[in-house]
Design a protein around this motif. Structure first.
Motif, PDB file in Angstrom:
ATOM      1  N   GLU A 284      -8.468  -1.779   9.166  1.00 32.62           N
ATOM      2  CA  GLU A 284      -7.231  -1.245   9.743  1.00 32.62           C
ATOM      3  C   GLU A 284      -7.177   0.273   9.612  1.00 32.62           C
ATOM      4  O   GLU A 284      -7.342   0.827   8.520  1.00 32.62           O
ATOM      5  N   GLU A 285      -6.955   0.951  10.716  1.00 32.68           N
ATOM      6  CA  GLU A 285      -6.932   2.409  10.754  1.00 32.68           C
ATOM      7  C   GLU A 285      -5.925   3.006   9.769  1.00 32.68           C
ATOM      8  O   GLU A 285      -6.207   4.003   9.109  1.00 32.68           O
ATOM      9  N   GLU A 286      -4.752   2.389   9.651  1.00 41.31           N
ATOM     10  CA  GLU A 286      -3.722   2.908   8.742  1.00 41.31           C
ATOM     11  C   GLU A 286      -4.149   2.880   7.272  1.00 41.31           C
ATOM     12  O   GLU A 286      -3.557   3.573   6.445  1.00 41.31           O
ATOM     13  N   LEU A 287      -5.160   2.080   6.958  1.00 40.76           N
ATOM     14  CA  LEU A 287      -5.599   1.929   5.568  1.00 40.76           C
ATOM     15  C   LEU A 287      -6.898   2.676   5.264  1.00 40.76           C
ATOM     16  O   LEU A 287      -7.412   2.598   4.159  1.00 40.76           O
ATOM     17  N   LYS A 288      -7.413   3.397   6.231  1.00 43.63           N
ATOM     18  CA  LYS A 288      -8.707   4.071   6.081  1.00 43.63           C
ATOM     19  C   LYS A 288      -8.766   5.010   4.878  1.00 43.63           C
ATOM     20  O   LYS A 288      -9.805   5.169   4.255  1.00 43.63           O
ATOM     21  N   ALA A 289      -7.660   5.655   4.548  1.00 42.46           N
ATOM     22  CA  ALA A 289      -7.666   6.622   3.440  1.00 42.46           C
ATOM     23  C   ALA A 289      -7.692   5.956   2.068  1.00 42.46           C
ATOM     24  O   ALA A 289      -8.070   6.597   1.085  1.00 42.46           O
ATOM     25  N   CYS A 290      -7.331   4.710   1.999  1.00 43.20           N
ATOM     26  CA  CYS A 290      -7.232   4.025   0.699  1.00 43.20           C
ATOM     27  C   CYS A 290      -8.610   3.919   0.047  1.00 43.20           C
ATOM     28  O   CYS A 290      -9.553   3.413   0.640  1.00 43.20           O
ATOM     29  N   LYS A 291      -8.671   4.381  -1.179  1.00 42.46           N
ATOM     30  CA  LYS A 291      -9.930   4.346  -1.924  1.00 42.46           C
ATOM     31  C   LYS A 291      -9.997   3.164  -2.882  1.00 42.46           C
ATOM     32  O   LYS A 291     -11.067   2.733  -3.259  1.00 42.46           O
ATOM     33  N   THR A 292      -8.845   2.672  -3.303  1.00 42.45           N
ATOM     34  CA  THR A 292      -8.805   1.571  -4.252  1.00 42.45           C
ATOM     35  C   THR A 292      -8.157   0.363  -3.597  1.00 42.45           C
ATOM     36  O   THR A 292      -7.018   0.441  -3.125  1.00 42.45           O
ATOM     37  N   TRP A 293      -8.886  -0.729  -3.551  1.00 45.78           N
ATOM     38  CA  TRP A 293      -8.400  -1.987  -2.994  1.00 45.78           C
ATOM     39  C   TRP A 293      -8.359  -3.020  -4.108  1.00 45.78           C
ATOM     40  O   TRP A 293      -9.199  -3.011  -5.003  1.00 45.78           O
ATOM     41  N   MET A 294      -7.408  -3.939  -3.995  1.00 48.62           N
ATOM     42  CA  MET A 294      -7.301  -4.998  -4.988  1.00 48.62           C
ATOM     43  C   MET A 294      -6.938  -6.303  -4.297  1.00 48.62           C
ATOM     44  O   MET A 294      -6.218  -6.316  -3.306  1.00 48.62           O
TER      45      MET A 294
ATOM     46  N   THR B 233       0.811  -1.212   0.000  1.00 49.00           N
ATOM     47  CA  THR B 233       0.000   0.000   0.000  1.00 49.00           C
ATOM     48  C   THR B 233       0.845   1.262   0.000  1.00 49.00           C
ATOM     49  O   THR B 233       1.987   1.254   0.458  1.00 49.00           O
ATOM     50  N   ASP B 234       0.245   2.345  -0.477  1.00 53.53           N
ATOM     51  CA  ASP B 234       0.852   3.664  -0.324  1.00 53.53           C
ATOM     52  C   ASP B 234       0.191   4.408   0.844  1.00 53.53           C
ATOM     53  O   ASP B 234       0.523   5.550   1.115  1.00 53.53           O
ATOM     54  N   TYR B 235      -0.767   3.777   1.521  1.00 55.76           N
ATOM     55  CA  TYR B 235      -1.491   4.294   2.682  1.00 55.76           C
ATOM     56  C   TYR B 235      -2.391   5.492   2.364  1.00 55.76           C
ATOM     57  O   TYR B 235      -2.961   6.080   3.269  1.00 55.76           O
ATOM     58  N   VAL B 236      -2.522   5.841   1.091  1.00 55.50           N
ATOM     59  CA  VAL B 236      -3.348   6.982   0.715  1.00 55.50           C
ATOM     60  C   VAL B 236      -4.379   6.599  -0.336  1.00 55.50           C
ATOM     61  O   VAL B 236      -5.561   6.872  -0.182  1.00 55.50           O
ATOM     62  N   VAL B 237      -3.919   5.956  -1.408  1.00 55.83           N
ATOM     63  CA  VAL B 237      -4.782   5.695  -2.550  1.00 55.83           C
ATOM     64  C   VAL B 237      -5.067   4.216  -2.745  1.00 55.83           C
ATOM     65  O   VAL B 237      -6.199   3.825  -2.997  1.00 55.83           O
ATOM     66  N   PHE B 238      -4.059   3.363  -2.592  1.00 52.50           N
ATOM     67  CA  PHE B 238      -4.138   1.990  -3.079  1.00 52.50           C
ATOM     68  C   PHE B 238      -3.704   0.975  -2.021  1.00 52.50           C
ATOM     69  O   PHE B 238      -2.735   1.199  -1.297  1.00 52.50           O
ATOM     70  N   ALA B 239      -4.419  -0.141  -1.957  1.00 51.02           N
ATOM     71  CA  ALA B 239      -4.070  -1.249  -1.064  1.00 51.02           C
ATOM     72  C   ALA B 239      -4.329  -2.570  -1.794  1.00 51.02           C
ATOM     73  O   ALA B 239      -5.428  -2.788  -2.297  1.00 51.02           O
ATOM     74  N   TYR B 240      -3.310  -3.398  -1.859  1.00 46.38           N
ATOM     75  CA  TYR B 240      -3.397  -4.697  -2.541  1.00 46.38           C
ATOM     76  C   TYR B 240      -3.190  -5.791  -1.502  1.00 46.38           C
ATOM     77  O   TYR B 240      -2.131  -5.898  -0.896  1.00 46.38           O
ATOM     78  N   ILE B 241      -4.211  -6.596  -1.284  1.00 43.97           N
ATOM     79  CA  ILE B 241      -4.184  -7.666  -0.291  1.00 43.97           C
ATOM     80  C   ILE B 241      -3.589  -8.916  -0.923  1.00 43.97           C
ATOM     81  O   ILE B 241      -4.028  -9.346  -1.987  1.00 43.97           O
ATOM     82  N   MET B 242      -2.597  -9.504  -0.243  1.00 45.39           N
ATOM     83  CA  MET B 242      -1.889 -10.663  -0.802  1.00 45.39           C
ATOM     84  C   MET B 242      -1.554 -11.688   0.285  1.00 45.39           C
ATOM     85  O   MET B 242      -1.560 -11.375   1.467  1.00 45.39           O
ATOM     86  N   ASP B 243      -1.213 -12.875  -0.191  1.00 44.38           N
ATOM     87  CA  ASP B 243      -0.682 -13.956   0.646  1.00 44.38           C
ATOM     88  C   ASP B 243      -1.541 -14.251   1.870  1.00 44.38           C
ATOM     89  O   ASP B 243      -1.043 -14.517   2.955  1.00 44.38           O
TER      90      ASP B 243
END
Length: 120
Positions: A93-103, A60-70
């Motif tokens: 997760e609080e640290e990921l709240k800003a992410c708008k795009t998940w994959m 993740t970049d903690y702002v826009v994008f989060a990619y869940i793996m493994d």
């Protein structure tokens, strides 16, 4: 009862590597590669009685994008709802709240992910 922790010092890297080498998506990953992926991602360990039984990591970049793996729970601990609890913890997760795009990508766990609200 299980505990889900982001503390990387608790991760059983050898155990994670051992499981991943049995998976279709990471069967050729070296332990050095596993260590590097852990260093560069937000990781979640799942523990039952201080034994690691599951894992997930997020690139993740903690702002826009989060990619869940493994994502995995060891076979002998499946069927208890632990993977759903893990995924719920990851997406809330609080640290990921800003992410708008998940994959995420999966070839075999569609039921686990079908009801996840990955749009926060």
């Amino acid at each position: 009862m299980i505990v889900i922790s982001k503390d990387k010092s608790k991760l059983d890297i050898a155990g994670i590597h051992s499981f991943l080498t049995t998976s279709y998506w990471a069967k050729e990953r070296t332990i050095e590669e596993v260590k590097k992926t852990i260093e560069t991602c937000l990781c979640f360990g799942v523990y039952k009685e201080d034994i690691q039984i599951g894992f997930a990591r997020v690139s993740t970049d903690y702002v826009v994008f989060a990619y869940i793996m493994d994502v995995f729970v060891l076979p002998e601990y499946r069927g208890e709802g632990y993977s759903k609890k893990l995924m719920d913890t990851v997406i809330k997760e609080e640290e990921l709240k800003a992410c708008k795009t998940w994959m995420l990508k999966t070839a075999d766990a569609h039921n686990l992910y079908k009801n996840m609200d990955l749009q926060n």
